[in-house]
Design an enzyme around this catalytic site. Structure first.
Site, short mmCIF file in Angstrom:
data_model
loop_
_atom_site.label_atom_id
_atom_site.label_comp_id
_atom_site.label_asym_id
_atom_site.label_seq_id
_atom_site.Cartn_x
_atom_site.Cartn_y
_atom_site.Cartn_z
N LYS A 54 125.07 -25.19 178.91
CA LYS A 54 125.10 -26.67 178.98
C LYS A 54 124.92 -27.15 180.42
O LYS A 54 124.14 -28.06 180.69
CB LYS A 54 126.44 -27.21 178.43
CG LYS A 54 126.72 -26.83 176.99
CD LYS A 54 128.00 -27.46 176.46
CE LYS A 54 129.27 -27.05 177.19
NZ LYS A 54 129.63 -25.62 177.02
N ARG A 107 128.50 -14.78 185.27
CA ARG A 107 128.27 -16.05 185.97
C ARG A 107 128.88 -16.04 187.38
O ARG A 107 130.02 -15.65 187.58
CB ARG A 107 128.88 -17.19 185.15
CG ARG A 107 128.73 -18.54 185.79
CD ARG A 107 128.83 -19.64 184.77
NE ARG A 107 130.13 -19.76 184.15
CZ ARG A 107 130.40 -20.67 183.20
NH1 ARG A 107 129.46 -21.49 182.77
NH2 ARG A 107 131.59 -20.73 182.67
N ARG A 112 138.95 -18.68 175.52
CA ARG A 112 138.10 -19.89 175.56
C ARG A 112 137.17 -19.94 174.34
O ARG A 112 136.93 -21.01 173.78
CB ARG A 112 137.28 -19.91 176.85
CG ARG A 112 138.16 -20.17 178.08
CD ARG A 112 137.43 -19.91 179.37
NE ARG A 112 136.32 -20.81 179.57
CZ ARG A 112 135.25 -20.52 180.30
NH1 ARG A 112 135.13 -19.33 180.87
NH2 ARG A 112 134.30 -21.40 180.47
P1 AMP Z 1 134.02 -26.05 181.40
O1 AMP Z 1 133.58 -26.04 182.81
O2 AMP Z 1 133.37 -27.13 180.58
O3 AMP Z 1 133.87 -24.68 180.73
O4 AMP Z 1 135.58 -26.38 181.41
C1 AMP Z 1 136.51 -25.54 182.06
C2 AMP Z 1 137.92 -25.83 181.54
O5 AMP Z 1 138.28 -27.19 181.83
C3 AMP Z 1 138.11 -25.70 180.03
O6 AMP Z 1 138.34 -24.36 179.61
C4 AMP Z 1 139.33 -26.60 179.81
O7 AMP Z 1 140.52 -25.97 180.23
C5 AMP Z 1 139.04 -27.75 180.78
N1 AMP Z 1 138.22 -28.81 180.13
C6 AMP Z 1 136.94 -29.19 180.48
N2 AMP Z 1 136.51 -30.17 179.68
C7 AMP Z 1 137.51 -30.44 178.81
C8 AMP Z 1 137.65 -31.34 177.72
N3 AMP Z 1 136.66 -32.18 177.35
N4 AMP Z 1 138.83 -31.33 177.05
C9 AMP Z 1 139.83 -30.51 177.39
N5 AMP Z 1 139.77 -29.62 178.39
C10 AMP Z 1 138.61 -29.58 179.11
#
Ligand code: AMP
Length: 217
Positions: free
Chosen positions: A13, A127, A173
């Site tokens: 993404k 990554r 995750r």
């Molecule tokens: P990402 O970079 O999108 O993989 O997000 C990293 C971490 O941030 C996730 O594993 C969650 O702990 C938190 N996080 C990011 N976006 C959200 C969201 N929309 N809702 C809840 N937690 C989020």
């Protein structure tokens, strides 16, 4: 253009959002990036989010919605946005619908980035991010150039692995994605907004498929 990129962690993404912002001139809104900034700055939000993120769990909906409201109110989001990593729960999707209805800016499309779970695991463990320019590489599929500089955008690449990309946290995750976020596929299908893209393979080919999906009527 107002779209959501939906997909598991590691589905690409962020990488594809970076390309769309260049082509379409709208900002990427990544709740993960906004949270990481807060952690780096040591704000109250960052202190609260840090351990939750490290465990692979989700930050609570109210906190996330506060971040999104503030971000979408900034002038650069008036022309559109690419949401990356948000919404991640049905509650967040419902709240987004309400917010966008208030702003008179409904979503154009929600694109599901589909990647097989073995490929997800390899992408996440491989990554690496450059601390200097923020460019994301993958030691398995898209290694940084050697010798540096990386992509000419910074002189001293300083690669690090996100703490939540450790093997121990990745499994959690992916479970959280299946339990809390996967139901959004059906949610947006019912709303008639869902488009699916095969997000495996060459990055340019995925971008081409993504652009085709976005422009399809
Ligand atoms: P990402 O970079 O999108 O993989 O997000 C990293 C971490 O941030 C996730 O594993 C969650 O702990 C938190 N996080 C990011 N976006 C959200 C969201 N929309 N809702 C809840 N937690 C989020």
């Amino acid at each position: 253009m107002r779209i959501v990129l939906l997909g598991a962690p590691g589905s690409g993404k962020g990488t594809q959002a970076q390309r769309l912002i260049q082509a379409h001139g709208v900002p990427q809104v990544s709740t993960g990036d906004l949270l990481r900034e807060a952690v780096a700055q040591g704000t109250e939000l960052g202190k609260k989010a840090q351990s939750i993120m490290a465990s692979g769990a989700l930050v609570d909906d109210d906190t996330i919605l506060g971040i999104i409201r503030e971000r979408l109110a900034r002038p650069d989001a008036a022309a559109g946005f690419i949401l990356d990593g948000f919404p991640r729960t049905i509650g967040q999707a419902d709240a987004l619908n309400v917010l966008l209805a208030q702003l008179g800016q409904p979503l154009d499309a929600v694109v599901l980035m589909e990647v097989d779970s073995k490929a997800l695991f390899d992408r996440l463990t491989g990554r690496r991010t450059c601390r200097t320019c923020g460019l994301v590489f993958n030691v398995h599929t898209a290694p940084p150039p050697s010798p540096p500089p990386c992509d000419g955008r910074c002189e001293s690449p300083d690669l690090f692995q996100r703490p939540d990309d450790s093997e121990a946290t990745i499994g959690r995750r992916l479970e959280v994605y299946e339990a809390s976020t996967r139901p959004l596929v059906e949610y947006y299908r019912r709303e008639g907004l869902l488009r699916s893209v095969d997000a495996e393979g060459d990055i340019d080919a995925v971008t081409a498929r993504l652009n085709a999906a976005i422009s399809a009527q």
